[in-house]
Design a protein around this motif. Structure first.
Motif, mmCIF file in Angstrom:
data_model
loop_
_atom_site.group_PDB
_atom_site.id
_atom_site.type_symbol
_atom_site.label_atom_id
_atom_site.label_comp_id
_atom_site.label_asym_id
_atom_site.label_seq_id
_atom_site.Cartn_x
_atom_site.Cartn_y
_atom_site.Cartn_z
ATOM 1 N N ASN A 15 0.824 -1.206 0.000
ATOM 2 C CA ASN A 15 0.000 0.000 0.000
ATOM 3 C C ASN A 15 0.860 1.258 0.000
ATOM 4 O OD1 ASN A 15 -2.641 -1.064 -0.088
ATOM 5 N ND2 ASN A 15 -2.587 -1.537 2.087
ATOM 6 N N LEU A 16 1.929 1.247 0.792
ATOM 7 C CA LEU A 16 2.825 2.402 0.833
ATOM 8 C C LEU A 16 3.475 2.651 -0.522
ATOM 9 C CD1 LEU A 16 4.585 1.931 4.306
ATOM 10 C CD2 LEU A 16 2.943 3.713 3.655
ATOM 11 N N LEU A 17 3.960 1.572 -1.145
ATOM 12 C CA LEU A 17 4.585 1.707 -2.452
ATOM 13 C C LEU A 17 3.581 2.169 -3.507
ATOM 14 C CD1 LEU A 17 6.882 -1.453 -2.565
ATOM 15 C CD2 LEU A 17 7.628 0.929 -2.625
ATOM 16 N N ALA A 18 2.384 1.593 -3.464
ATOM 17 C CA ALA A 18 1.379 1.927 -4.460
ATOM 18 C C ALA A 18 0.976 3.395 -4.371
ATOM 19 C CB ALA A 18 0.160 1.024 -4.304
ATOM 20 N N LYS A 19 0.815 3.902 -3.153
ATOM 21 C CA LYS A 19 0.431 5.304 -2.984
ATOM 22 C C LYS A 19 1.469 6.240 -3.593
ATOM 23 C CE LYS A 19 -2.300 4.666 1.248
ATOM 24 N NZ LYS A 19 -2.351 4.918 2.713
ATOM 25 N N SER A 20 2.743 5.853 -3.487
ATOM 26 C CA SER A 20 3.806 6.710 -4.030
ATOM 27 C C SER A 20 3.873 6.668 -5.553
ATOM 28 C CB SER A 20 5.163 6.294 -3.449
ATOM 29 O OG SER A 20 5.556 5.021 -3.943
ATOM 30 N N LEU A 21 3.212 5.665 -6.153
ATOM 31 C CA LEU A 21 3.266 5.505 -7.611
ATOM 32 C C LEU A 21 2.032 6.025 -8.331
ATOM 33 C CD1 LEU A 21 4.799 1.922 -7.844
ATOM 34 C CD2 LEU A 21 5.954 4.084 -8.318
ATOM 35 N N VAL A 22 1.010 6.431 -7.572
ATOM 36 C CA VAL A 22 -0.222 6.915 -8.192
ATOM 37 C C VAL A 22 0.085 8.125 -9.073
ATOM 38 C CG1 VAL A 22 -2.469 7.968 -7.765
ATOM 39 C CG2 VAL A 22 -1.716 6.045 -6.364
ATOM 40 N N ASP A 67 1.103 -4.295 -8.759
ATOM 41 C CA ASP A 67 0.204 -3.819 -9.816
ATOM 42 C C ASP A 67 -1.255 -3.884 -9.383
ATOM 43 O OD1 ASP A 67 -0.240 -6.549 -9.968
ATOM 44 O OD2 ASP A 67 0.390 -6.770 -12.044
ATOM 45 N N GLY A 68 -1.621 -4.956 -8.685
ATOM 46 C CA GLY A 68 -2.997 -5.064 -8.219
ATOM 47 C C GLY A 68 -3.327 -4.035 -7.147
ATOM 48 N N THR A 69 -2.363 -3.774 -6.261
ATOM 49 C CA THR A 69 -2.580 -2.774 -5.218
ATOM 50 C C THR A 69 -2.733 -1.386 -5.824
ATOM 51 O OG1 THR A 69 -1.224 -4.110 -3.715
ATOM 52 C CG2 THR A 69 -1.663 -1.835 -3.063
ATOM 53 N N LEU A 70 -1.880 -1.066 -6.800
ATOM 54 C CA LEU A 70 -1.984 0.223 -7.479
ATOM 55 C C LEU A 70 -3.316 0.359 -8.204
ATOM 56 C CD1 LEU A 70 -0.682 2.901 -8.340
ATOM 57 C CD2 LEU A 70 0.344 1.677 -10.280
ATOM 58 N N ALA A 71 -3.784 -0.738 -8.795
ATOM 59 C CA ALA A 71 -5.059 -0.696 -9.515
ATOM 60 C C ALA A 71 -6.203 -0.319 -8.581
ATOM 61 C CB ALA A 71 -5.336 -2.051 -10.167
ATOM 62 N N ARG A 72 -6.144 -0.764 -7.337
ATOM 63 C CA ARG A 72 -7.209 -0.436 -6.395
ATOM 64 C C ARG A 72 -7.171 1.027 -5.975
ATOM 65 N NH1 ARG A 72 -5.598 -5.461 -4.869
ATOM 66 N NH2 ARG A 72 -4.390 -4.790 -3.041
ATOM 67 N N TYR A 73 -6.014 1.679 -6.131
ATOM 68 C CA TYR A 73 -5.919 3.105 -5.843
ATOM 69 C C TYR A 73 -6.284 3.950 -7.053
ATOM 70 C CZ TYR A 73 -3.763 2.520 -1.267
ATOM 71 O OH TYR A 73 -3.533 2.203 0.047
ATOM 72 N N THR A 74 -6.372 3.331 -8.201
ATOM 73 C CA THR A 74 -6.750 4.058 -9.414
ATOM 74 C C THR A 74 -8.078 3.507 -9.917
ATOM 75 O OG1 THR A 74 -5.333 2.544 -10.703
ATOM 76 C CG2 THR A 74 -4.378 4.646 -10.015
ATOM 77 N N GLN A 75 -8.034 2.651 -10.925
ATOM 78 C CA GLN A 75 -9.258 2.074 -11.460
ATOM 79 C C GLN A 75 -9.002 0.664 -11.960
ATOM 80 O OE1 GLN A 75 -12.520 3.294 -11.530
ATOM 81 N NE2 GLN A 75 -12.881 1.177 -12.146
ATOM 82 N N PRO A 76 -9.380 -0.375 -11.181
ATOM 83 C CA PRO A 76 -9.197 -1.752 -11.656
ATOM 84 C C PRO A 76 -10.003 -1.981 -12.931
ATOM 85 C CG PRO A 76 -9.768 -1.685 -9.313
ATOM 86 C CD PRO A 76 -10.009 -0.312 -9.849
ATOM 87 N N THR A 77 -9.418 -2.721 -13.861
ATOM 88 C CA THR A 77 -10.111 -3.019 -15.116
ATOM 89 C C THR A 77 -10.063 -4.516 -15.392
ATOM 90 O OG1 THR A 77 -8.118 -2.787 -16.506
ATOM 91 C CG2 THR A 77 -9.407 -0.780 -16.057
ATOM 92 N N ASP A 78 -11.049 -4.992 -16.128
ATOM 93 C CA ASP A 78 -11.056 -6.400 -16.528
ATOM 94 C C ASP A 78 -9.875 -6.698 -17.438
ATOM 95 O OD1 ASP A 78 -13.334 -6.871 -15.071
ATOM 96 O OD2 ASP A 78 -14.700 -6.639 -16.776
ATOM 97 N N ALA A 79 -9.518 -5.726 -18.291
ATOM 98 C CA ALA A 79 -8.390 -5.934 -19.195
ATOM 99 C C ALA A 79 -7.101 -6.122 -18.396
ATOM 100 C CB ALA A 79 -8.254 -4.743 -20.147
#
Length: 210
Positions: A15-22, A67-79
């Motif tokens: 979560n910490l890493l993902a927040k820094s990459l948003v 990648d999955g954690t970052l997707a939850r901070y942005t917009q998860p997609t089926d693709a």
């Protein structure tokens, strides 16, 4: 088997890493980067450079979680979920190919057996995911998974531990591969049995008497 616990342990750092990459990188870019790094393990293993190969494998797994954690901070997609699961299966098989290339005479049979077993775990996982989506069966283990997750003895954490072991003790690859392959077969049987039982109990799914 232990994914439900290890998944919880790694969430805080991810979560910490993902927040820094948003806003700096997309989940799909992380997925592709992790896949390409993971594929580096194949030539490294073929050259019997096991520790560098292990670093590539571990890097792949970190990026796969990120990648999955970052997707939850942005917009998860089926693709994105589709891309992630496809590349994961290719990566898992590629590592075993690397060990077969490292020592064909000693490792090829065990590698072939393990890839056969991987087909069972992978097909049972994906087949049930399709049916679960069709019947709108809720996920029962991990809300963050893109597909319905049907567990077993040999899951992600066990597979990673196995890869660490064969990189640290490559001379034991054949023995460890046969053992882990047997665990994969048990996982396949439990998934097929459990999935069939679950689906057969759905309304309108019982077989008509002869």
């Amino acid at each position: 088997m232990i994914d439900r616990w290890t998944h919880a342990w790694v969430q805080a750092p991810l979560n910490l890493l993902a927040k820094s990459l948003v806003g700096k990188v997309t989940p799909d870019q992380l997925t592709l980067a992790g896949f390409l790094i993971g594929l580096l393990s194949v030539p490294l293993l073929a050259m019997e450079w096991y520790i560098p190969a292990l670093i590539a494998i571990m890097s792949n797994r970190v990026l796969d979680g990120l990648d999955g954690t970052l997707a939850r901070y942005t917009q998860p997609t089926d693709a994105g979920g589709f891309l992630d699961i496809c590349l994961d299966f290719i990566f898992y098989a590629a590592v075993i190919l690397g060990f077969a290339l490292a020592n064909p005479a000693q490792n090829a049979l065990a590698a072939a057996f393990l890839l056969f077993c991987f087909m069972g775990t992978g097909s049972s996982f994906l087949a049930f995911a399709i049916m679960a989506e069709k019947h709108q069966i809720e996920r029962i283990q991990f809300d963050s998974k893109s597909l319905y997750y049907l567990g077993g003895i040999a899951e992600g954490t066990e597979t990673l531990l196995f890869y660490v072991a064969i990189c640290l003790w490559p001379q034991q690859f054949s023995t460890l591969a046969f053992i882990f392959g047997a665990l994969c077969l048990i996982t396949t049987l439990t998934r097929v049995y459990g999935g069939y039982r679950t689906l057969s109990r759905l309304p309108g799914q019982s077989e008509s008497p002869s």
